[in-house]
Design a protein around this motif. Structure first.
Motif, PDB file in Angstrom:
ATOM      1  N   THR A 123     -14.100 -17.868 -52.954  1.00 46.24           N
ATOM      2  CA  THR A 123     -13.417 -16.406 -53.520  1.00 46.24           C
ATOM      3  C   THR A 123     -12.699 -16.021 -52.198  1.00 46.24           C
ATOM      4  O   THR A 123     -13.006 -15.616 -51.256  1.00 46.24           O
ATOM      5  CB  THR A 123     -14.572 -15.790 -54.073  1.00 46.24           C
ATOM      6  N   LEU A 124     -11.428 -15.674 -52.625  1.00 47.61           N
ATOM      7  CA  LEU A 124     -10.652 -14.656 -51.584  1.00 47.61           C
ATOM      8  C   LEU A 124     -10.254 -13.243 -52.387  1.00 47.61           C
ATOM      9  O   LEU A 124      -9.585 -13.402 -53.630  1.00 47.61           O
ATOM     10  CB  LEU A 124      -9.243 -15.622 -51.370  1.00 47.61           C
ATOM     11  N   ASP A 125     -10.494 -12.216 -51.723  1.00 45.86           N
ATOM     12  CA  ASP A 125     -10.244 -10.945 -52.315  1.00 45.86           C
ATOM     13  C   ASP A 125      -9.084 -10.281 -51.475  1.00 45.86           C
ATOM     14  O   ASP A 125      -8.899  -9.978 -50.367  1.00 45.86           O
ATOM     15  CB  ASP A 125     -11.558 -10.000 -52.126  1.00 45.86           C
ATOM     16  N   LEU A 126      -8.120 -10.064 -52.288  1.00 51.55           N
ATOM     17  CA  LEU A 126      -6.771  -9.709 -51.745  1.00 51.55           C
ATOM     18  C   LEU A 126      -6.389  -8.240 -52.312  1.00 51.55           C
ATOM     19  O   LEU A 126      -5.238  -7.882 -51.946  1.00 51.55           O
ATOM     20  CB  LEU A 126      -5.538 -10.534 -52.300  1.00 51.55           C
ATOM     21  N   ARG A 127      -7.325  -7.601 -52.910  1.00 52.30           N
ATOM     22  CA  ARG A 127      -7.183  -6.032 -53.212  1.00 52.30           C
ATOM     23  C   ARG A 127      -6.542  -5.383 -51.886  1.00 52.30           C
ATOM     24  O   ARG A 127      -7.442  -5.187 -51.006  1.00 52.30           O
ATOM     25  CB  ARG A 127      -8.289  -5.441 -53.951  1.00 52.30           C
ATOM     26  N   GLY A 128      -5.566  -4.438 -52.250  1.00 51.49           N
ATOM     27  CA  GLY A 128      -5.182  -3.459 -51.055  1.00 51.49           C
ATOM     28  C   GLY A 128      -4.233  -4.103 -50.173  1.00 51.49           C
ATOM     29  O   GLY A 128      -3.767  -3.388 -49.354  1.00 51.49           O
ATOM     30  N   VAL A 160     -11.215 -22.503 -57.189  1.00 48.25           N
ATOM     31  CA  VAL A 160     -11.269 -21.308 -56.177  1.00 48.25           C
ATOM     32  C   VAL A 160     -10.912 -19.995 -57.098  1.00 48.25           C
ATOM     33  O   VAL A 160      -9.812 -20.044 -57.821  1.00 48.25           O
ATOM     34  CB  VAL A 160     -10.404 -21.517 -54.949  1.00 48.25           C
ATOM     35  N   CYS A 161     -11.408 -18.894 -56.706  1.00 53.82           N
ATOM     36  CA  CYS A 161     -10.919 -17.522 -57.210  1.00 53.82           C
ATOM     37  C   CYS A 161     -10.249 -16.633 -56.359  1.00 53.82           C
ATOM     38  O   CYS A 161     -10.757 -16.417 -55.323  1.00 53.82           O
ATOM     39  CB  CYS A 161     -12.397 -16.980 -57.822  1.00 53.82           C
ATOM     40  N   ILE A 162      -9.098 -16.352 -56.561  1.00 53.12           N
ATOM     41  CA  ILE A 162      -8.230 -15.370 -56.163  1.00 53.12           C
ATOM     42  C   ILE A 162      -8.299 -14.034 -56.663  1.00 53.12           C
ATOM     43  O   ILE A 162      -7.997 -13.782 -58.076  1.00 53.12           O
ATOM     44  CB  ILE A 162      -6.778 -15.940 -55.777  1.00 53.12           C
ATOM     45  N   ILE A 163      -8.973 -12.971 -56.063  1.00 60.89           N
ATOM     46  CA  ILE A 163      -8.948 -11.471 -56.732  1.00 60.89           C
ATOM     47  C   ILE A 163      -7.826 -10.683 -56.241  1.00 60.89           C
ATOM     48  O   ILE A 163      -7.727 -10.590 -54.869  1.00 60.89           O
ATOM     49  CB  ILE A 163     -10.334 -10.943 -56.530  1.00 60.89           C
ATOM     50  N   HIS A 164      -7.078 -10.284 -57.143  1.00 64.94           N
ATOM     51  CA  HIS A 164      -5.720  -9.528 -56.698  1.00 64.94           C
ATOM     52  C   HIS A 164      -5.567  -7.997 -57.394  1.00 64.94           C
ATOM     53  O   HIS A 164      -5.050  -7.161 -57.137  1.00 64.94           O
ATOM     54  CB  HIS A 164      -4.343 -10.185 -57.032  1.00 64.94           C
ATOM     55  N   GLY A 165      -6.523  -7.999 -58.283  1.00 63.71           N
ATOM     56  CA  GLY A 165      -6.670  -6.810 -59.110  1.00 63.71           C
ATOM     57  C   GLY A 165      -5.695  -6.587 -60.159  1.00 63.71           C
ATOM     58  O   GLY A 165      -4.547  -7.475 -60.113  1.00 63.71           O
ATOM     59  N   ASP A 217      -7.747 -10.473 -66.012  1.00 60.80           N
ATOM     60  CA  ASP A 217      -6.284 -10.756 -65.552  1.00 60.80           C
ATOM     61  C   ASP A 217      -6.207 -10.137 -64.047  1.00 60.80           C
ATOM     62  O   ASP A 217      -5.282 -10.373 -63.323  1.00 60.80           O
ATOM     63  CB  ASP A 217      -5.062 -10.026 -66.266  1.00 60.80           C
ATOM     64  N   GLY A 218      -7.155  -9.713 -63.585  1.00 63.34           N
ATOM     65  CA  GLY A 218      -7.166  -9.078 -62.140  1.00 63.34           C
ATOM     66  C   GLY A 218      -7.616 -10.405 -61.404  1.00 63.34           C
ATOM     67  O   GLY A 218      -7.897 -10.190 -60.019  1.00 63.34           O
ATOM     68  N   VAL A 219      -7.932 -11.396 -61.861  1.00 60.99           N
ATOM     69  CA  VAL A 219      -8.369 -12.633 -60.754  1.00 60.99           C
ATOM     70  C   VAL A 219      -7.350 -13.833 -61.293  1.00 60.99           C
ATOM     71  O   VAL A 219      -6.914 -13.892 -62.670  1.00 60.99           O
ATOM     72  CB  VAL A 219      -9.862 -13.026 -60.871  1.00 60.99           C
ATOM     73  N   THR A 220      -7.157 -14.845 -60.572  1.00 64.98           N
ATOM     74  CA  THR A 220      -6.625 -15.978 -61.060  1.00 64.98           C
ATOM     75  C   THR A 220      -7.618 -17.048 -60.325  1.00 64.98           C
ATOM     76  O   THR A 220      -7.938 -17.132 -59.355  1.00 64.98           O
ATOM     77  CB  THR A 220      -5.319 -16.230 -60.299  1.00 64.98           C
ATOM     78  N   LEU A 221      -7.950 -18.160 -61.261  1.00 62.71           N
ATOM     79  CA  LEU A 221      -8.658 -19.104 -61.091  1.00 62.71           C
ATOM     80  C   LEU A 221      -7.724 -20.463 -61.018  1.00 62.71           C
ATOM     81  O   LEU A 221      -7.061 -20.890 -61.841  1.00 62.71           O
ATOM     82  CB  LEU A 221      -9.760 -19.615 -62.040  1.00 62.71           C
ATOM     83  N   ALA A 222      -7.832 -21.093 -59.763  1.00 61.75           N
ATOM     84  CA  ALA A 222      -7.105 -22.366 -59.517  1.00 61.75           C
ATOM     85  C   ALA A 222      -7.887 -23.645 -59.430  1.00 61.75           C
ATOM     86  O   ALA A 222      -8.922 -23.616 -58.502  1.00 61.75           O
ATOM     87  CB  ALA A 222      -6.129 -22.013 -58.418  1.00 61.75           C
TER      88      ALA A 222
END
Length: 786
Positions: free
Chosen positions: A710-715, A740-745, A778-783
């Motif tokens: 998981t990668l948190d990119l918020r902010g 993998v999970c990318i959190i972008h908010g 829709d605040g995350v993207t799974l790849a």
């Protein structure tokens, strides 16, 4: 203000010079009647008004005050019901036009000129009256035919009638039956009537009205009977036109009369603004400055210059003048024609100018506005009263002393002169003592040597002198504070051509008198002259150093500017190299994705480090700085096995070897070993020694326990986030993590769009989708990775 003081200080000449900077008749008159104020607050306000106007003029912002007309008389005539003529009405219209322009100008400069803006706010605009006047007159102040519909109609009718009459007259003069009786076959005008010139013997053959006879008597000018009616119609139309014009003028005059108060007030205020601007213009012309008004009774003027001398002398010698701090009376001594009287007049005129709200010609000034200023300067001998020079001065001084109090400044030139020196000295001392006891202040010039001792024997006195150059035997016109001077009459007489033997005898007699004052003053004068010379040299060197410092600062600024330009060029070069490096990195990562073996990964990592190092060589060193917490490695203390940070890779590792002859070091990152440049190694942020992975581990694979899926990119900004996504995908791919999970908010959606667009281009990503309801939506993207 004492009239004699204004006369001897030549105040009228100052106001005449001031009037030359006004743009209007009323402004010039206002300058000639410049008031000398007594109230301290009024003086300060007047000075500030001058300073505000000069502030604008110094910056080439000139108020639009030209064209002000003197309309007081016309407005007052309109006020009592009298009709005005074209010129008077146009002048009023022009003033209204100027009123609007001036008010608009100062409203735009309210911040810089608050006091003048306060004056201009009293102006009353009347666009309707302005338009009504100016639209019906041409540039020559003639009323336009189109002023009203009636006037236009009448004017057109007159034109048609005149053309019809002229046509009839042409046919009449050219007819065969009439032309033979005419002196010439033409027509002309007499008494505003169209007539023909008939030979006197033929007048019976041309019926009509005789209007004139030629000087010779041979020709009579007859209005043909057939043209009388046409002439009458034209005359009637002309009378109607004249009546219509008078009606228009009368109507406009009535409107002016109704606004008489405001129109007169406008002219008052425009005149005042013109006066203020004239003061500013005069200030600029004499390089003047605003004096500071002191609440204490003191005067300090630096580099004062007499304003009237600036127009007639090529180079005026400036002087520092002080009075009132520790003494009440300054005694000025020195040679004739040395400038003593000029010092008195400079002080006096500067005081008057300051009280009138004028800037004074000096570099700096602190002035107390004495309520009373008296001056006894020059030859006041009255031929009518048969008074001697001495008597004239004494009469004047008596009047001064009768009106002297503690708020008085007195200027006395050659006090006690014109009589026996001993009696004159005694009288002068008594007069000055009376001034001192009354608490007044004075500048006094004298040639009496005994008076010079007062500064050393009594309180309240101070010596000053005008300098005399003993080498050139001529005055320098510089005022020297604190030291008495000598008259140097003998030297001046010699310089004017007196026989040498007489000059030498006079010097011998002077220096051998019982009174030692002469020798003392001679020595003081020589010492002062040397000190003045040294002071001038020091001042010149000071100016030279200041100029060097200014040039040095300019060069420093130039170097800084060039440095910024160079850095900018390097940044552009680095950006180009960076994008080229990114293309190589993408190629390297594609190789890793396809092969996944340890040998290829190590080779790829080495190529990656080499590519980044090559990019850095193009100038990154000039623009990058160490991040907080990064410390350079001390190569004398570090040893193999210590933890290090590899800046180009942004990873911690373990040092495997010290730098070789090419300044390369071997490092270990996980199971990878590679060589990097010595300058790329920094102390590890954690400071903890990394443990080597177990030797039994086979194949190239990162430890999945230390890698999150998981990668948190918020902010994060888009640019920061995309770099982290690349690095995250590199690690996840090498560790065989998927999905993998990318959190972008959610936010604005910009970051989400940028990341998903980036994932489309990534060689690692097989497919991706937004999170479901339980996964973050829709605040995350799974790849899914390849």
């Amino acid at each position: 203000m004492n009239k004699n003081t204004l006369k001897v200080l030549e105040w009228e000449k100052i106001t005449r010079e001031l009037a030359g900077f006004s743009t209007s008749e009323t402004g010039r008159q206002r300058c000639l009647e410049t008031e000398i104020f007594s109230d301290e607050n009024t003086i300060k306000r007047e000075l500030k008004l001058t300073s505000e106007a000069r502030f604008l003029m110094d910056r080439a912002a000139f108020p639009p005050i030209s064209g002000i007309r003197n309309t007081y008389e016309a407005i007052n005539l309109a006020k009592v019901g009298q009709a005005l003529n074209n010129s008077e009405l146009v002048a009023i219209g022009k003033n209204l036009q100027t009123t609007a322009r001036v008010k608009s100008f100062f409203s735009r400069h309210k911040e810089e000129t608050p006091l003048i803006c306060e004056v201009s706010e009293g102006l009353s605009e009347d666009a309707g009256l302005e338009k009504a006047i100016l639209e019906i007159f041409d540039e020559s102040e003639n009323m336009l035919d189109s002023a009203t519909r009636e006037l236009k109609s009448l004017t057109l009718s007159l034109k048609n009638q005149s053309e019809n009459l002229k046509d009839r007259m042409n046919r009449f003069t050219n007819s065969s039956e009439i032309s033979t009786y005419l002196q010439n076959p033409v027509y002309t005008i007499r008494n505003d009537r169209y007539v023909v010139p008939v030979r006197v013997e033929n007048k019976a053959h041309v019926p009509g009205i005789v209007h004139d006879i030629s000087s010779s008597g041979a020709t009579v000018f007859i209005e043909p009977q057939s043209m009388v009616e046409l002439n009458n119609r034209i005359k009637e139309t002309e009378l109607k036109i004249d009546a219509e014009k008078k009606r228009i003028l009368s109507e406009l005059s009535a409107r002016v009369g109704q606004k008489a108060y405001y129109l007169n007030l406008n002219l008052d205020l425009l005149t005042e603004i013109d006066f203020i601007c004239a003061k500013a213009g005069y200030s600029i012309s004499i390089n003047a400055t605003e004096p500071e008004i002191s609440p204490e009774k003191e005067i300090s003027i630096k580099n004062a210059r007499h304003p009237l001398l600036l127009k007639v002398v090529e180079k005026v010698v400036p002087n520092d003048i002080e009075l009132g701090k520790d003494y009440q009376i300054m005694l000025i001594t020195g040679p004739n024609t040395g400038g003593k009287t000029v010092v008195l007049k400079t002080m006096g005129i500067c005081m008057l100018m300051a009280r009138a709200g004028l800037h004074i010609p000096a570099d700096e000034a602190v002035i107390y506005p004495f309520l009373k200023i008296f001056a006894d300067i020059g030859d006041e001998q009255s031929l009518i009263q048969s008074l001697s020079t001495f008597s004239g001065h004494i009469r004047n001084i008596i009047g001064i002393l009768e009106n002297t109090d503690e708020n008085t400044l007195i200027l006395l030139d050659e006090i006690g002169a014109g009589t026996d020196p001993m009696e004159g000295t005694a009288l002068a001392e008594a007069l000055m003592e009376d001034i001192r006891k009354k608490g007044a202040f004075a500048l006094v010039t004298t040639h009496f040597s005994e008076l010079k001792a007062l500064a050393y024997t009594m309180e309240g006195y101070y010596n000053a002198s005008v300098e005399f150059d003993t080498e050139t035997l001529s005055p320098t016109y510089r005022l020297i504070m604190g030291i008495p001077g000598k008259s140097n009459a003998i030297s001046i007489a010699g310089n004017l051509g007196l026989a040498t033997n007489i000059v030498e005898e006079a010097k011998h007699n002077y220096l051998n008198k019982k009174d030692p004052t002469g020798k003392v003053l001679e020595g003081l004068q020589d010492t002062q002259q040397k000190l003045s010379k040294d002071a001038r040299e020091i001042e010149e060197k000071k100016h030279s150093i200041e100029e060097l410092e200014l040039n040095y600062n300019k060069e420093i600024e130039k170097i800084k500017s060039e440095k910024k330009q160079i850095i900018s060029v390097y940044r552009k070069k680095f950006d180009t190299a960076y994008f080229q490096a990114r293309e190589k990195i993408d190629s390297i990562l594609e190789d890793v994705r396809k092969t996944k073996d340890e040998k290829t990964a190590r080779s790829s990592l080495s190529r990656l480090g080499k590519t980044i190092s090559e990019a850095r060589k193009l100038g990154l060193e000039e623009t990058e700085k160490l991040e907080p917490g990064q410390e350079p490695v001390n190569w004398d203390e570090i040893k193999p096995g210590d933890p290090v940070f590899i800046k180009s890779l942004g990873k911690d590792g373990v040092l495997e070897s010290l730098p070789d002859k090419n300044n390369n070091v071997q490092i270990e990152i996980g199971v990878l070993k590679t060589k990097v440049k010595k300058d790329d190694i920094f102390r590890a942020k954690s400071g903890k020694k990394q443990e080597k992975p177990p030797a039994s581990r086979k194949g190239f694979m990162l430890d999945r326990k230390n890698i999150s899926n998981t990668l948190d990119l918020r902010g994060q900004t888009a640019e920061e986030a995309l770099l982290k996504v690349d690095y995250f995908l590199d690690e996840a791919h090498l560790a065989n993590l998927s999905p993998v999970c990318i959190i972008h908010g959610h936010g604005t959606g910009k970051l989400r769009r940028e990341i998903r667009e980036h994932l489309k281009k990534s060689p690692y990503v097989k497919k991706f989708r937004p999170g479901k309801e339980g996964e973050g939506g829709d605040g995350v993207t799974l790849a899914d990775l390849t």
